[in-house]
Design an enzyme around this catalytic site. Structure first.
Site, short mmCIF file in Angstrom:
data_model
loop_
_atom_site.label_atom_id
_atom_site.label_comp_id
_atom_site.label_asym_id
_atom_site.label_seq_id
_atom_site.Cartn_x
_atom_site.Cartn_y
_atom_site.Cartn_z
N CYS A 138 0.84 -1.20 0.00
CA CYS A 138 0.00 0.00 0.00
C CYS A 138 0.87 1.25 0.00
CB CYS A 138 -0.93 -0.03 1.22
SG CYS A 138 -2.00 1.42 1.33
N CYS A 141 -0.46 4.12 2.14
CA CYS A 141 -0.28 3.89 3.58
C CYS A 141 1.17 4.09 3.99
CB CYS A 141 -0.67 2.46 3.96
SG CYS A 141 -2.24 1.93 3.29
N ASP A 142 2.09 3.55 3.22
CA ASP A 142 3.47 3.42 3.71
C ASP A 142 4.50 4.25 2.94
OD1 ASP A 142 2.64 1.66 5.67
OD2 ASP A 142 2.77 -0.07 4.34
C1 LIG Z 1 0.20 -3.83 5.33
C2 LIG Z 1 -0.94 -2.85 5.25
C3 LIG Z 1 -0.80 -1.59 5.78
C4 LIG Z 1 -1.87 -0.70 5.73
N1 LIG Z 1 -1.69 0.52 6.28
C5 LIG Z 1 -2.73 1.39 6.27
C6 LIG Z 1 -2.58 2.68 6.87
O1 LIG Z 1 -1.52 3.03 7.38
N2 LIG Z 1 -3.67 3.50 6.84
C7 LIG Z 1 -4.86 3.14 6.26
O2 LIG Z 1 -5.81 3.92 6.30
N3 LIG Z 1 -5.01 1.94 5.68
C8 LIG Z 1 -3.98 1.05 5.67
N4 LIG Z 1 -4.12 -0.16 5.07
C9 LIG Z 1 -5.40 -0.47 4.42
C10 LIG Z 1 -6.43 -0.86 5.48
O3 LIG Z 1 -5.88 -1.88 6.28
C11 LIG Z 1 -7.71 -1.35 4.84
O4 LIG Z 1 -8.21 -0.38 3.94
C12 LIG Z 1 -8.76 -1.61 5.91
O5 LIG Z 1 -8.28 -2.52 6.87
C13 LIG Z 1 -10.04 -2.18 5.29
O6 LIG Z 1 -10.92 -2.42 6.33
P1 LIG Z 1 -12.10 -3.48 6.20
O7 LIG Z 1 -12.81 -3.42 7.49
O8 LIG Z 1 -12.86 -3.24 4.97
O9 LIG Z 1 -11.42 -4.90 5.98
P2 LIG Z 1 -10.21 -5.67 6.62
O10 LIG Z 1 -9.36 -4.84 7.49
O11 LIG Z 1 -9.59 -6.37 5.46
O12 LIG Z 1 -10.92 -6.74 7.54
C14 LIG Z 1 -11.66 -7.78 6.98
C15 LIG Z 1 -12.17 -8.64 8.10
O13 LIG Z 1 -13.08 -9.61 7.58
C16 LIG Z 1 -12.81 -10.86 8.17
N5 LIG Z 1 -13.33 -11.88 7.28
C17 LIG Z 1 -12.98 -12.18 6.00
N6 LIG Z 1 -13.70 -13.21 5.53
C18 LIG Z 1 -14.55 -13.56 6.53
C19 LIG Z 1 -15.55 -14.56 6.68
N7 LIG Z 1 -15.85 -15.42 5.70
N8 LIG Z 1 -16.20 -14.64 7.87
C20 LIG Z 1 -15.94 -13.78 8.89
N9 LIG Z 1 -15.01 -12.81 8.79
C21 LIG Z 1 -14.32 -12.72 7.63
C22 LIG Z 1 -11.31 -10.87 8.40
O14 LIG Z 1 -10.95 -11.81 9.39
C23 LIG Z 1 -11.10 -9.43 8.85
O15 LIG Z 1 -11.34 -9.33 10.22
C24 LIG Z 1 -3.09 -1.07 5.11
C25 LIG Z 1 -3.23 -2.36 4.56
C26 LIG Z 1 -2.17 -3.24 4.63
C27 LIG Z 1 -2.35 -4.64 4.06
#
Ligand SMILES: Cc1cc2nc3c(=O)[nH]c(=O)nc-3n(C[C@H](O)[C@H](O)[C@H](O)COP(=O)(O)OP(=O)(O)OC[C@H]3O[C@@H](n4cnc5c(N)ncnc54)[C@H](O)[C@@H]3O)c2cc1C
Length: 314
Positions: A138, A141-142
């Protein structure tokens, strides 16, 4: 033994910023939500160190700490947070049916899908070992952590071009490693990177190994036409070869684009199925940030609350 069945008003699938924010709103609205964490409690941010762009943390915060705060805030208002994976759904029934770990059946008036998306990786050992130590998927992000430094980015699509351009505003030089002798990206995006003096495109180039013990200090690449290997000194290595939304179990019911991102009705989190809402990265192939995921999590809880109010008045 009789199969276990439970009835809930609001079921939240996923425990990233979207799911927990939806849980905070739904629990404060008195809807007693149940949230299943999935295999990555806390979501994608639990694999990152410093989060510097989430408002409210002026001194930065680690991803795991921040997600722990989200969980505590959701639980404070009565969200039931449970470990478990949604393994199948049936959205033709009312209430909707969601099966957890192939064992527990939940009947839910509303389902909030917040299952996120996973970055695709190259799959080499050094990439895993140095993840969060200079390897990132990302740039937004980084990228800031590598300001004034030289970095490399792998990928040849629109996102890779966009992230390379973004990095070129912060870093002193960006090497773009492209596997073929052409790019998948649109002409306009290709032009943008080709005309950028800070971006050097290396064609027919693949990654042999990312170099460094505790942090990235270089990358060994090879030309897949000539087999020639060489090393470049870099401190950041970005992988931009795509994301995969975690939406497979919903595909028979929910409209998605060809990559598997859930389609929502513009201006809302409503899907094509009444009572099923989608938020966070599972429905967002553009912004993919914690704050945008949290924002749509809030929207999903409000949409669910309004839907339930109508449903109860029917
Ligand atoms: C390495 C890294 C660094 C990042 N740094 C930043 C940053 O500094 N700032 C920023 O704003 N964004 C950052 N991001 C992006 C950010 O993490 C994502 O945009 C954000 O987490 C998305 O949130 P979400 O809730 O949609 O999904 P996610 O965080 O992807 O969470 C998905 C959830 O769904 C669950 N899940 C999946 N399938 C199932 C299922 N079948 N049943 C039950 N649960 C399930 C998973 O276990 C997880 O808990 C980063 C991403 C990465 C990979």
């Amino acid at each position: 033994m009789k199969p276990e069945i439970e009835k809930v008003k609001v079921l939240i699938i996923g425990s990233g910023p979207a799911g927990y924010t939806a849980a905070i709103y739904a629990s404060r609205a008195g809807l007693s939500p149940v949230l299943y964490t999935g295999g990555q409690p806390g979501g994608q941010l639990t694999i990152t160190n410093d989060v510097e762009n989430y408002p409210g943390y002026p001194n930065s915060v680690t991803g795991p700490e921040m997600m722990e705060d989200f969980r505590k805030q959701a639980e404070r208002f009565g969200t039931q947070v449970r470990y478990g994976l949604a393994t199948s759904v049936d959205f033709t029934t009312k209430p909707h049916t969601v099966v957890i770990d192939e064992q527990v059946t939940i009947h839910a008036d509303t389902v909030l899908i917040s299952t996120g998306a996973s970055a695709k990786w190259l799959g080499i050992e050094s990439e895993t070992r140095l993840n969060g130590k200079g390897v990132s998927a990302c740039a937004v992000c980084d990228g800031f952590f590598f300001r004034g430094q030289e970095v490399a980015i792998v990928g040849a699509g629109d996102t890779a071009c966009e992230e390379a351009s973004y990095l070129s505003n912060i870093c002193s030089k960006v090497y773009m490693l492209v596997r073929k002798d052409e790019m998948r990206a649109s002409q306009i995006m290709q032009k943008r990177v080709m005309n950028n003096p800070k971006i050097q495109i290396l064609w027919n180039t693949e990654t042999d190994e990312i170099l460094g013990d505790d942090e990235v200090n270089g990358v060994r690449i090879f030309n897949n036409k000539t087999g020639e290997k060489s090393e470049i000194a870099i401190s950041g290595f970005f992988v931009a070869i795509g994301h995969e939304p975690n939406t497979g179990i919903f595909k028979d019911y929910i409209h998605m684009d060809e990559a598997g991102y859930i389609k929502t009705i513009p201006g809302s989190t409503k899907t094509n199925v009444e009572g099923v809402f989608a938020c966070g990265d599972a429905q967002d192939n553009i912004y993919r940030q914690a704050v945008t995921a949290a924002g749509t999590g809030c929207m999903a809880a409000l949409d669910a609350e309004r839907y339930l109010a109508e449903f109860e008045n029917d």
